[in-house]
Design a protein around this motif. Structure first.
Motif, PDB file in Angstrom:
ATOM      1  N   GLY A   3       0.828  -1.207   0.000  1.00  0.00           N
ATOM      2  CA  GLY A   3       0.000   0.000   0.000  1.00  0.00           C
ATOM      3  C   GLY A   3       0.861   1.256   0.000  1.00  0.00           C
ATOM      4  N   ALA A   4       0.210   2.379  -0.056  1.00  0.00           N
ATOM      5  CA  ALA A   4       0.899   3.664  -0.193  1.00  0.00           C
ATOM      6  C   ALA A   4       1.280   4.246   1.167  1.00  0.00           C
ATOM      7  N   ASP A   5       2.007   3.480   2.009  1.00  0.00           N
ATOM      8  CA  ASP A   5       2.492   4.047   3.259  1.00  0.00           C
ATOM      9  C   ASP A   5       3.883   4.651   3.032  1.00  0.00           C
ATOM     10  N   LEU A   6       4.450   5.197   4.082  1.00  0.00           N
ATOM     11  CA  LEU A   6       5.720   5.907   3.961  1.00  0.00           C
ATOM     12  C   LEU A   6       6.846   4.962   3.525  1.00  0.00           C
ATOM     13  N   GLU A   7       6.848   3.758   4.106  1.00  0.00           N
ATOM     14  CA  GLU A   7       7.893   2.809   3.753  1.00  0.00           C
ATOM     15  C   GLU A   7       7.770   2.371   2.299  1.00  0.00           C
ATOM     16  N   ALA A   8       6.545   2.205   1.804  1.00  0.00           N
ATOM     17  CA  ALA A   8       6.344   1.808   0.416  1.00  0.00           C
ATOM     18  C   ALA A   8       6.831   2.894  -0.537  1.00  0.00           C
ATOM     19  N   TRP A   9       6.572   4.168  -0.170  1.00  0.00           N
ATOM     20  CA  TRP A   9       7.067   5.256  -1.018  1.00  0.00           C
ATOM     21  C   TRP A   9       8.590   5.285  -1.032  1.00  0.00           C
ATOM     22  N   GLY A  10       9.208   4.888   0.078  1.00  0.00           N
ATOM     23  CA  GLY A  10      10.672   4.795   0.094  1.00  0.00           C
ATOM     24  C   GLY A  10      11.187   3.741  -0.862  1.00  0.00           C
ATOM     25  N   ASN A  11      10.439   2.639  -1.005  1.00  0.00           N
ATOM     26  CA  ASN A  11      10.837   1.594  -1.947  1.00  0.00           C
ATOM     27  C   ASN A  11      10.683   2.030  -3.393  1.00  0.00           C
ATOM     28  N   LEU A  12       9.920   3.091  -3.623  1.00  0.00           N
ATOM     29  CA  LEU A  12       9.710   3.587  -4.980  1.00  0.00           C
ATOM     30  C   LEU A  12      10.908   4.386  -5.490  1.00  0.00           C
ATOM     31  N   VAL A  13      11.749   4.846  -4.567  1.00  0.00           N
ATOM     32  CA  VAL A  13      12.901   5.673  -4.962  1.00  0.00           C
ATOM     33  C   VAL A  13      13.831   4.933  -5.919  1.00  0.00           C
ATOM     34  N   PRO A  14      14.237   3.674  -5.651  1.00  0.00           N
ATOM     35  CA  PRO A  14      15.112   2.984  -6.612  1.00  0.00           C
ATOM     36  C   PRO A  14      14.480   2.844  -7.993  1.00  0.00           C
ATOM     37  N   ALA A  15      13.153   2.651  -8.045  1.00  0.00           N
ATOM     38  CA  ALA A  15      12.501   2.531  -9.342  1.00  0.00           C
ATOM     39  C   ALA A  15      12.585   3.840 -10.116  1.00  0.00           C
ATOM     40  N   VAL A  16      12.426   4.960  -9.417  1.00  0.00           N
ATOM     41  CA  VAL A  16      12.552   6.266 -10.081  1.00  0.00           C
ATOM     42  C   VAL A  16      13.985   6.470 -10.561  1.00  0.00           C
ATOM     43  N   ALA A  17      14.953   6.079  -9.733  1.00  0.00           N
ATOM     44  CA  ALA A  17      16.351   6.197 -10.131  1.00  0.00           C
ATOM     45  C   ALA A  17      16.638   5.353 -11.373  1.00  0.00           C
ATOM     46  N   TYR A  18      15.987   4.212 -11.467  1.00  0.00           N
ATOM     47  CA  TYR A  18      16.143   3.371 -12.649  1.00  0.00           C
ATOM     48  C   TYR A  18      15.719   4.125 -13.902  1.00  0.00           C
ATOM     49  N   GLY A  19      14.566   4.781 -13.848  1.00  0.00           N
ATOM     50  CA  GLY A  19      14.089   5.503 -15.010  1.00  0.00           C
ATOM     51  C   GLY A  19      14.947   6.712 -15.360  1.00  0.00           C
ATOM     52  N   VAL A  20      15.534   7.341 -14.358  1.00  0.00           N
ATOM     53  CA  VAL A  20      16.322   8.555 -14.589  1.00  0.00           C
ATOM     54  C   VAL A  20      17.729   8.229 -15.070  1.00  0.00           C
ATOM     55  N   ILE A  21      18.297   7.124 -14.566  1.00  0.00           N
ATOM     56  CA  ILE A  21      19.700   6.824 -14.858  1.00  0.00           C
ATOM     57  C   ILE A  21      19.838   5.679 -15.871  1.00  0.00           C
TER      58      ILE A  21
END
Length: 546
Positions: free
Chosen positions: A50-68
């Motif tokens: 779900g969209a809790d704080l810890e889950a949003w933290g796990n989304l950071v590597p996925a965003v980095a994947y798209g950017v880098i």
């Protein structure tokens, strides 16, 4: 950006002026698709918790994947170039660290074409260039079109034949570029005339060969998934089977830990057996081996005057990933027959060769599964091979030495289990006495030592030295006289006390290790005599050639 250059020879002028080639444009798409499973693992916590704080933290590597990662795929594709000329293969690659690599055509031993499942659907293939004397792949083109991969291999073969027949004068870039297409087309026509199929492996044999193999690959995935899902005890799976035809097994597993353990072992064995068949079918489906004779004008000849100097073996195999490769017979250093007790019981063997300049263990499979007679007949097409019915035995003292080693190993295991058990199970007790039950396995030590002795032996033939070793993995090496390089006999402290020695012959491309072709525990006098005899044969062979 720093720039490095790795070159086996200076780059030619023709390479600099030739038109640069790019990889296939769909290479970028293939890299993106191949990286999606890793991206899914990164997004899994976000999608399941779900969209809790810890889950949003796990989304950071996925965003980095798209950017880098995604832009890096594009830049890497744009920075990759390669040229194929009559003298060399030139590859320029790298983003942050530029690498210029030049591979002389005459040093290329194998141009391997690999068709992984996804690139094959997209009409692409991977090309790996291996050179004589190299321990790894010198150049990789990942990926080009299938037609381009065939053109590269045909051009390299044509240029090698041309350079072997007579050194060609330097040509202009335009003349080389026009000649490449002509050589490639001529090579295809000539190859079709000179090809001789040596072995076609039927689907029945491919499946049967898998039945003699056991793999834990699928088991690792299954049990890893169960651990991830929270099933730490196999009995926890019983409720999921209570309503089906496996209800009796599920109830028995829940009622008895012993039955649950036995059922788990049975399932593990069954899955390992099925996995071995599946992996074997994927690897050797459509296996075909053929021989291509060298041109009549090619210089050189094979060992002992045989016409193998420019002859090559070619193979093609694979279901999801199709691999094609070449084995120059002039580069073969040793011939290896492999089997195991179950395969040997039914008369099945495999044939390998040890070569120079092959990535990994320097051993390539020539025939993965065939009858003993078929394997020996095919081995004759590589090297004259005379396998005697009986081998000369080593000293029976090897049984005593092996029994002592196995006894010490068993004692170490029992002691380790006892101290760990005392710490983990018995609380304050120093030693867990239940470990003493492991000593009941001691009768296996002399029994296994005797089997090891029975599987050891050697033989001297007109072609060279044959060495036989192994219980579960039985190997027979042929070390040809003209390929032998180093001769020595060694004796450890314990061997010297018993008057024993180990005889070893080294060849180019030998990987060593626990499965080396050693004649272990020969009587010292016999080892010294055989060493002198082998070295005299070696000197006489080359004296005759000179």
């Amino acid at each position: 950006m720093p720039e490095t250059q790795k070159s086996a020879a200076p780059a030619s002028r023709s390479a600099a002026s030739a038109v640069a080639n790019r990889l296939h444009p769909l290479t970028i798409l293939q890299q993106v698709i191949s990286s999606l499973p890793a991206l899914g693992v990164l997004l899994l916590p976000f999608l399941t918790t779900g969209a809790d704080l810890e889950a949003w933290g796990n989304l950071v590597p996925a965003v980095a994947y798209g950017v880098i990662a995604l832009p890096l795929f594009v830049v890497r594709y744009l920075r990759f170039r390669y040229w194929i000329t009559s003298s060399e293969i030139v590859i320029h690659s790298g983003v942050f660290k530029r690498q210029h690599r030049s591979i002389p055509v005459e040093r290329v031993q194998n141009v391997q074409i690999i068709h992984p499942f996804l690139p094959r659907l997209l009409g692409m293939a991977k090309v790996k260039v291996e050179t004589a004397g190299g321990g790894s792949t010198e150049g990789t083109l990942e990926y080009v079109s299938t037609a381009e991969a065939e053109r590269i291999r045909a051009a390299v073969r044509a240029f090698q034949r041309e350079r072997a027949a007579a050194p060609a004068a330097e040509a202009s870039a335009r003349e080389e570029e026009a000649a490449e297409a002509e050589h490639a087309e001529a090579s295809r026509e000539e190859t079709a005339l000179r090809e001789e199929t040596l072995y076609d492996m039927s689907l029945r044999r491919v499946v049967l060969s898998g039945a003699f193999r056991f793999s834990l690959a699928l088991l690792a995935v299954i049990f890893g998934g169960l651990q991830y899902a929270g099933f730490d005890d196999p009995r926890e799976l019983a409720p999921y089977f209570e309503g089906g035809p496996l209800r009796a097994l599920a109830e028995g597993a829940r009622a008895s830990p012993v039955f649950a353990a036995a059922l788990t072992v049975a399932v593990v064995c069954l899955l390992g057996w099925v996995t071995g068949i599946v992996l074997n079918v994927n690897r050797y489906y459509g296996f075909r081996l053929w021989r291509e004779e060298g041109d009549a004008g090619d210089a050189g000849s094979g060992p002992n005057g045989s016409p193998n100097g420019s002859a090559k073996l070619h193979y093609r195999r694979g279901l999801l990933t199709v691999s094609e490769g070449t084995i120059p017979l002039a580069k073969v250093q040793a011939v290896l027959l492999r089997t195991n007790p179950l395969m040997r019981l039914f008369g099945w063997f495999a044939l390998k060769v040890q070569t120079m300049g092959v990535e990994g263990t320097n051993q390539q499979t020539v025939v993965p599964f065939a009858r003993r007679g078929e394997v020996l007949a095919l081995a004759q097409r590589i090297r004259p091979l005379d396998v005697p019915e009986a081998f000369s035995p080593v000293s029976r003292l090897t049984i005593r030495r092996a029994t002592i080693r196995y006894t010490w190993a068993l004692a170490a295991l029992v002691a380790t289990a006892g101290f760990l058990g005392g710490w983990l199970l018995a609380g304050t007790r120093l030693f867990w006495h239940g470990a003493y039950w492991g000593l009941l396995a001691w009768p296996l030590a002399p029994g296994w030592a005797w089997l090891r002795y029975r599987c050891m032996g050697y033989a001297l033939t007109s072609e060279g030295l044959l060495v036989q070793r192994g219980v579960l993995r039985q190997r027979t090496w042929l070390l040809p006289t003209d390929r032998q390089q180093v001769f020595y006999a060694t004796a450890s402290l314990f061997q010297r006390r018993l008057g024993l020695k180990t005889l070893y012959l080294d060849t180019a491309g030998a990987s060593g290790g626990t499965a080396a072709p050693e004649v272990i525990d020969l009587p010292a006098g016999e080892a010294d005599h055989r060493l002198r005899q082998l070295y005299d044969r070696f000197q006489k062979h080359f004296a005759i050639d000179d």
